[in-house]
Enzyme design. Sequence first.
Site, short mmCIF file in Angstrom:
data_model
loop_
_atom_site.label_atom_id
_atom_site.label_comp_id
_atom_site.label_asym_id
_atom_site.label_seq_id
_atom_site.Cartn_x
_atom_site.Cartn_y
_atom_site.Cartn_z
N LYS A 83 0.86 -1.19 0.00
CA LYS A 83 0.00 0.00 0.00
C LYS A 83 0.89 1.24 0.00
CE LYS A 83 -4.41 0.62 2.33
NZ LYS A 83 -5.03 0.56 3.66
C1 E4P Z 1 -8.31 1.53 3.36
O1 E4P Z 1 -7.52 0.75 2.88
C2 E4P Z 1 -8.15 2.22 4.65
O2 E4P Z 1 -7.47 1.36 5.54
C3 E4P Z 1 -9.45 2.54 5.31
O3 E4P Z 1 -10.56 2.17 4.53
C4 E4P Z 1 -9.51 3.89 5.95
O4 E4P Z 1 -10.79 4.05 6.50
P1 E4P Z 1 -11.13 5.17 7.60
O5 E4P Z 1 -11.43 6.45 6.88
O6 E4P Z 1 -12.35 4.62 8.28
O7 E4P Z 1 -9.95 5.28 8.52
#
Ligand code: E4P
Length: 215
Positions: A83
């Site tokens: 990522k």
């Molecule tokens: C995606 O890969 C992220 O980890 C995640 O969806 C972030 O979500 P949040 O806005 O609830 O922290």
Amino acid sequence: MKFFIDTANIEEIKTAVAMGVLDGVTTNPSLAAREAAPYKEILGEICRIVPGPVSAEVLSTDAKGMLAEAEELVKIADNVVIKIPTIAEGLVAIKALAEDGIKVNATLVFSSMQALLVAKAGAAYVSPFVGRLDDISTDGMQLIEDIITIYHQYNFNTEVLVASVRHPMHVQQAALMGADVVTMPFKVIDQLIKHPLTDIGLEKFIADYKKAGKN
Ligand code: E4P
């Protein structure tokens, strides 16, 4: 549509696997910080439990650092996806990793132009954060529709991974739009299965059967 769970919690992942609905996992540094074990240890265990893609996020903000971290993370298991944050240095890292055949999930995407750039750089997944856009009174799901339109227009293979999901409506809209993947917290998976009429109906079936003297 593929279902990923957005968590670093092993128990939640095991429960979702047992439910038979899980295709992969996304984690991030904030989610990892909630767990007691070190990030790499948790990732190793997740990769053993889930055969599908498991996103592991880098913390560096320069391409060199991102690539060095990615080199270590891919050693954890074959199903690790790196990522990478959607910044200029991130594009450099995405291109290099894609050329090496390593799958990248471009994270923290908030505009269709960021999505276009990461697709051109070779990302396997694009992660638009719909909930965080909704939080600032911007239509998160509109962004998903725009990205899908642009990707179809130019036949990009990058999969649209709807992220920052807050409730079942996000999942339903993503399915209607034809998004490739939705990653959601365990709470949302649990909400998807629930319907009050199912509970009322079930209670009545059991009560009627018992009233008739059957056990
Ligand atoms: C995606 O890969 C992220 O980890 C995640 O969806 C972030 O979500 P949040 O806005 O609830 O922290």
